[in-house]
Design a protein around this motif. Structure first.
Motif, PDB file in Angstrom:
ATOM      1  N   TYR A 273       0.891  -1.146  -0.129  1.00  0.00           N
ATOM      2  CA  TYR A 273       0.138  -0.025  -0.014  1.00  0.00           C
ATOM      3  C   TYR A 273       1.154   1.252   0.160  1.00  0.00           C
ATOM      4  CZ  TYR A 273      -3.696  -3.240   1.142  1.00  0.00           C
ATOM      5  OH  TYR A 273      -4.449  -4.446   1.080  1.00  0.00           O
ATOM      6  N   GLN A 274       0.646   2.233  -0.951  1.00  0.00           N
ATOM      7  CA  GLN A 274       1.441   3.391  -1.168  1.00  0.00           C
ATOM      8  C   GLN A 274       0.693   4.818  -0.663  1.00  0.00           C
ATOM      9  OE1 GLN A 274       1.860   4.175  -5.250  1.00  0.00           O
ATOM     10  NE2 GLN A 274       3.959   5.509  -4.745  1.00  0.00           N
ATOM     11  N   PHE A 275       1.115   5.231   0.226  1.00  0.00           N
ATOM     12  CA  PHE A 275       0.582   6.947   0.496  1.00  0.00           C
ATOM     13  C   PHE A 275       0.834   7.558  -0.474  1.00  0.00           C
ATOM     14  CE2 PHE A 275       0.197   4.788   5.008  1.00  0.00           C
ATOM     15  CZ  PHE A 275      -1.186   5.515   5.314  1.00  0.00           C
ATOM     16  N   SER A 276       0.133   8.775  -0.662  1.00  0.00           N
ATOM     17  CA  SER A 276       0.295   9.750  -1.535  1.00  0.00           C
ATOM     18  C   SER A 276       1.540  10.427  -1.688  1.00  0.00           C
ATOM     19  CB  SER A 276      -0.741  10.719  -1.788  1.00  0.00           C
ATOM     20  OG  SER A 276      -1.029  11.456  -0.521  1.00  0.00           O
ATOM     21  N   ASP A 277       2.286  10.265  -0.611  1.00  0.00           N
ATOM     22  CA  ASP A 277       3.605  11.176  -0.380  1.00  0.00           C
ATOM     23  C   ASP A 277       4.771  10.078  -0.683  1.00  0.00           C
ATOM     24  OD1 ASP A 277       2.866   9.862   1.872  1.00  0.00           O
ATOM     25  OD2 ASP A 277       3.959  11.530   3.214  1.00  0.00           O
ATOM     26  N   GLU A 278       4.465   8.993  -0.991  1.00  0.00           N
ATOM     27  CA  GLU A 278       5.406   7.926  -1.072  1.00  0.00           C
ATOM     28  C   GLU A 278       5.733   7.524  -2.493  1.00  0.00           C
ATOM     29  OE1 GLU A 278       5.168   5.054   2.768  1.00  0.00           O
ATOM     30  OE2 GLU A 278       3.829   4.533   0.945  1.00  0.00           O
ATOM     31  N   GLY A 279       6.990   7.379  -2.644  1.00  0.00           N
ATOM     32  CA  GLY A 279       7.654   6.878  -4.190  1.00  0.00           C
ATOM     33  C   GLY A 279       7.387   5.453  -4.256  1.00  0.00           C
ATOM     34  N   GLN A 280       7.482   4.866  -5.511  1.00  0.00           N
ATOM     35  CA  GLN A 280       7.609   3.473  -5.867  1.00  0.00           C
ATOM     36  C   GLN A 280       8.751   2.821  -5.151  1.00  0.00           C
ATOM     37  OE1 GLN A 280       6.439   2.595  -9.930  1.00  0.00           O
ATOM     38  NE2 GLN A 280       4.879   4.058  -9.846  1.00  0.00           N
ATOM     39  N   ALA A 306      -5.894   4.155  -9.329  1.00  0.00           N
ATOM     40  CA  ALA A 306      -5.061   5.304  -9.477  1.00  0.00           C
ATOM     41  C   ALA A 306      -4.950   6.208  -8.301  1.00  0.00           C
ATOM     42  CB  ALA A 306      -5.995   6.172 -10.445  1.00  0.00           C
ATOM     43  N   PRO A 307      -4.142   7.043  -8.104  1.00  0.00           N
ATOM     44  CA  PRO A 307      -3.895   7.659  -6.871  1.00  0.00           C
ATOM     45  C   PRO A 307      -5.013   8.542  -6.774  1.00  0.00           C
ATOM     46  CG  PRO A 307      -1.730   7.848  -8.372  1.00  0.00           C
ATOM     47  CD  PRO A 307      -2.852   7.147  -9.111  1.00  0.00           C
ATOM     48  N   SER A 308      -5.506   8.856  -5.639  1.00  0.00           N
ATOM     49  CA  SER A 308      -6.536   9.726  -5.298  1.00  0.00           C
ATOM     50  C   SER A 308      -6.206  11.010  -5.193  1.00  0.00           C
ATOM     51  CB  SER A 308      -7.342   8.837  -3.885  1.00  0.00           C
ATOM     52  OG  SER A 308      -6.417   9.264  -2.680  1.00  0.00           O
ATOM     53  N   GLU A 309      -7.400  11.986  -5.278  1.00  0.00           N
ATOM     54  CA  GLU A 309      -7.177  13.478  -5.155  1.00  0.00           C
ATOM     55  C   GLU A 309      -8.177  13.965  -4.200  1.00  0.00           C
ATOM     56  OE1 GLU A 309      -7.542  15.029  -8.927  1.00  0.00           O
ATOM     57  OE2 GLU A 309      -5.771  13.893  -9.745  1.00  0.00           O
ATOM     58  N   THR A 310      -7.716  14.929  -3.344  1.00  0.00           N
ATOM     59  CA  THR A 310      -8.692  15.508  -2.500  1.00  0.00           C
ATOM     60  C   THR A 310      -9.634  16.351  -3.216  1.00  0.00           C
ATOM     61  OG1 THR A 310      -7.056  17.318  -2.040  1.00  0.00           O
ATOM     62  CG2 THR A 310      -7.190  15.403  -0.401  1.00  0.00           C
ATOM     63  N   THR A 311     -10.946  16.492  -2.721  1.00  0.00           N
ATOM     64  CA  THR A 311     -11.792  17.299  -3.272  1.00  0.00           C
ATOM     65  C   THR A 311     -12.178  18.490  -2.192  1.00  0.00           C
ATOM     66  OG1 THR A 311     -13.529  15.971  -2.692  1.00  0.00           O
ATOM     67  CG2 THR A 311     -12.596  15.510  -4.821  1.00  0.00           C
ATOM     68  N   LYS A 312     -12.413  19.795  -2.794  1.00  0.00           N
ATOM     69  CA  LYS A 312     -12.764  20.566  -2.029  1.00  0.00           C
ATOM     70  C   LYS A 312     -14.398  20.766  -1.650  1.00  0.00           C
ATOM     71  CE  LYS A 312      -9.323  23.901  -3.609  1.00  0.00           C
ATOM     72  NZ  LYS A 312      -9.104  25.314  -4.083  1.00  0.00           N
TER      73      LYS A 312
END
Length: 358
Positions: A273-280, A306-312
């Motif tokens: 599991y990869q967090f958004s601030d981690e590299g492969q 796919a990587p998730s993105e925060t929504t406003k």
């Protein structure tokens, strides 16, 4: 890190000590490992689950191996002799079933959401959601098959087959009872996940495929929620004292699931599991550390989620409720976690598995 159908078979020891002298140690170790793994299970064991675990003693001088099994469901189980044979390509014909599932789960949290209370509430909520998943209907290649139906019926034996499944859970099953309770916030998990299971049987049946796939669905959701909450707890401790009094809603991304073949050209994959601030590169390092798998970033399968993105979003916070939201990676949607209070603590355990000659 193990998708559905893959599990820890047992433990081994490499020593020139006499096998009789290590039997007690191996017995204690195999029961301890099983108890640790069982704590993470959110499902009720099935009658047909295999409960025999393997212990392997390897003498580096004589190269002699002694294999025994223990029934880990019986605390008084005695060692049973077993044969240990080396084979190659044993998983080349394993069938795989996969699915994408839309998740929408809401878990209320207590007013005094300390680490212990929050841990209990989240586990109860996850168990309730897991029960709904277990009771849902499973369609394989668009059909609801009888439990004893062989998936390979009419197809070539010893040839790897892949199947696409759908898990159907009615909205009524997911609704909580109409009760009023005081709470300090809630955890909301929403989005789509990718799940898969490997079926290592000469005659795989629909019942086994459904059971393994559902367990993988439950496991991957619970693992990601636990990982995020641990990260939030660490962040809370680091920022203690600088936290604002204003109650607010925050969004965080849950880690996405990445698959890696055990062998470059092999059919069986493990996952991380990869967090958004981690590299492969961090993923490949963990695979090496935990599973002793040498891999490159090019070998990783990052296509499933796919990587998730925060929504406003303009979310009005209740005067006494603080909420934290997180987004989960998926194919075309977002997967979120809304959590009351910024601190959470869930117990996790790391399991080690060494795979060779698969």
């Amino acid at each position: 890190m193990l998708p559905g159908g893959l599990s820890v078979l047992g433990v081994f020891i490499i020593t020139d000590t006499d096998a009789k002298d290590t039997l007690t140690t191996l017995r204690q170790l195999v029961f301890a490992v099983e108890n640790l793994i069982s704590l993470e299970h959110l499902w009720i064991p099935a009658d047909d689950d295999v409960t025999d675990c393997v212990t392997l003693h390897i003498n580096p001088k004589t190269r002699k191996t002694i294999c025994r099994t223990f029934d880990v469901k019986d605390p008084k189980s005695m060692a049973k002799p077993a044969d240990w044979k080396y084979q190659s390509g044993v998983c080349s014909s394993w069938s795989m079933v996969s699915c994408c599932l839309n998740v929408d789960m809401l878990v209320p949290l207590p007013t005094r959401a300390g680490p212990e209370n929050m841990d209990t509430s989240l586990n109860e909520g996850l168990k309730m959601w897991a029960h709904h998943i277990q009771s849902g209907a499973c369609l394989i290649d668009g059909k609801k098959l009888p439990e004893d139906t062989e998936l390979t019926g009419g197809q070539k034996r010893n040839v790897r087959q892949t199947y696409t499944a759908q898990l159907l859970v009615t909205p009524d099953d997911l609704r909580l009872p109409d009760v009023v309770q005081q709470c300090g916030g809630s955890v909301s998990v929403r989005g789509v996940i990718h799940s898969r299971a490997y079926i290592h049987s000469n005659k795989p049946k629909a019942r086994l495929a459904e059971k393994l796939l559902k367990r993988d669905v439950v496991s991957t959701v619970a693992t990601r929620v636990q990982m995020l909450l641990e990260e939030l707890l660490v962040s809370e401790q680091e920022s203690k004292g600088s936290r604002k009094d204003k109650q607010q809603t925050e969004q965080f991304c849950l880690p996405r699931r990445i698959f890696c073949p055990v062998k470059v050209s092999g059919p069986v994959c493990v996952c991380d599991y990869q967090f958004s601030d981690e590299g492969q590169s961090e993923v490949t390092e963990r695979l090496k550390e935990m599973l002793d798998i040498d891999t490159t970033e090019e070998d990783l399968d990052t296509r499933q989620e796919a990587p998730s993105e925060t929504t406003k979003e303009d979310v009005a916070a209740e005067p006494t409720v603080e909420t934290v939201e997180a987004l989960e990676p998926k194919r075309n949607n977002y997967f979120g976690v809304a959590m009351a209070t910024a601190a959470a603590l869930l117990a996790t355990a790391a399991s080690m598995l060494y795979l060779n000659d698969v």
